[in-house]
Motif scaffolding. Structure first.
Motif, PDB file in Angstrom:
ATOM      1  N   ASP A 100       0.869  -1.182   0.000  1.00 24.03           N
ATOM      2  CA  ASP A 100       0.000   0.000   0.000  1.00 24.03           C
ATOM      3  C   ASP A 100       0.905   1.230   0.000  1.00 24.03           C
ATOM      4  N   SER A 102       0.190   4.180  -0.381  1.00 24.53           N
ATOM      5  CA  SER A 102      -0.422   5.390   0.190  1.00 24.53           C
ATOM      6  C   SER A 102      -0.341   5.398   1.722  1.00 24.53           C
ATOM      7  N   ASP A 103       0.328   4.388   2.295  1.00 20.81           N
ATOM      8  CA  ASP A 103       0.413   4.281   3.756  1.00 20.81           C
ATOM      9  C   ASP A 103       1.880   4.191   4.190  1.00 20.81           C
ATOM     10  N   GLU A 105       3.365   4.995   6.784  1.00 16.01           N
ATOM     11  CA  GLU A 105       3.602   4.600   8.179  1.00 16.01           C
ATOM     12  C   GLU A 105       3.816   3.096   8.337  1.00 16.01           C
ATOM     13  N   ARG A 106       3.362   2.329   7.356  1.00 14.16           N
ATOM     14  CA  ARG A 106       3.503   0.870   7.454  1.00 14.16           C
ATOM     15  C   ARG A 106       4.575   0.307   6.519  1.00 14.16           C
TER      16      ARG A 106
END
Length: 200
Positions: A100, A102-103, A105-106
């Motif tokens: 992902d 768009s994330d 933070e992960r």
């Protein structure tokens, strides 16, 4: 005579089958990707995004390309389900790891999960395709940023076929190109991972 004709029919209708595992963290878009693949290659409408629930266990999709059957196995990405991934490595012909993008933070969690996959001895010599999904989102990391993050893992892949491609499973952008890349790689890798021979 019947036995001869039956045997001839089975021989003439045999074809190669390949198994491709789709993995990645939960909410990366794995099931949306599978639905989009089915939509593009089977010409049928996939599930609408609002009806796609998190995978618990396994989703399967089958498509035919160039006389071969490609079986996609979409596995759940929740932390407690990641332990089942390794059960599918020995029989698979390629691995798709969906990120992902768009994330951010992960991303570190993604990197650790992929690293664990690559370090498993049973995936030695198996083509690995990383898909930077959700490129349609304004918050998505650029492909260059994702490649930079995963460069250290790529070094461990050695001579194995691997690539990072940008896609939007939701819009279908880049999905056909990703499947075409996979099909070419599993065919090139027949000596290492022979296909399963099936009857039509």
């Amino acid at each position: 005579m019947y036995t001869f004709l039956s045997g001839l029919y089975k021989h003439l209708t045999r074809r190669e089958a390949y198994y491709i595992v789709i993995i990645g963290l939960d909410n990366a878009g794995k099931t949306t990707l599978l639905e989009r693949i089915k939509s593009i290659f089977l010409g049928v409408p996939g599930l609408p995004p609002e009806r796609i629930a998190p995978t618990v266990g396994l989703n399967i999709g089958r498509i035919d390309i160039g006389g071969a059957r490609i079986n996609f196995q979409d596995l759940g990405g929740q932390t407690d389900l990641q332990s089942i991934w390794e059960r599918y490595y020995r029989e698979c012909h390629a691995i798709v790891f969906v990120v992902d993008s768009s994330d951010p933070e992960r991303i570190e969690e993604c990197k650790n999960a992929l690293e664990k996959v690559i370090m498993d001895d049973t995936v030695e010599g198996v083509p690995v395709l990383m898909l930077a999904n959700k490129q349609d989102m304004p918050t998505a990391l650029r492909l260059e940023q994702i490649k930079e993050i995963f460069n250290q893992i790529a070094e461990r892949l050695g001579a194995r076929d691997s690539r990072v491609l940008p896609i939007s499973a939701l819009e279908g952008t880049g999905v056909k190109e990703a499947v075409d890349w996979l099909f070419l790689r599993v065919q090139r890798n027949k000596a290492n991972r022979p296909p399963i021979i099936i009857s039509q």
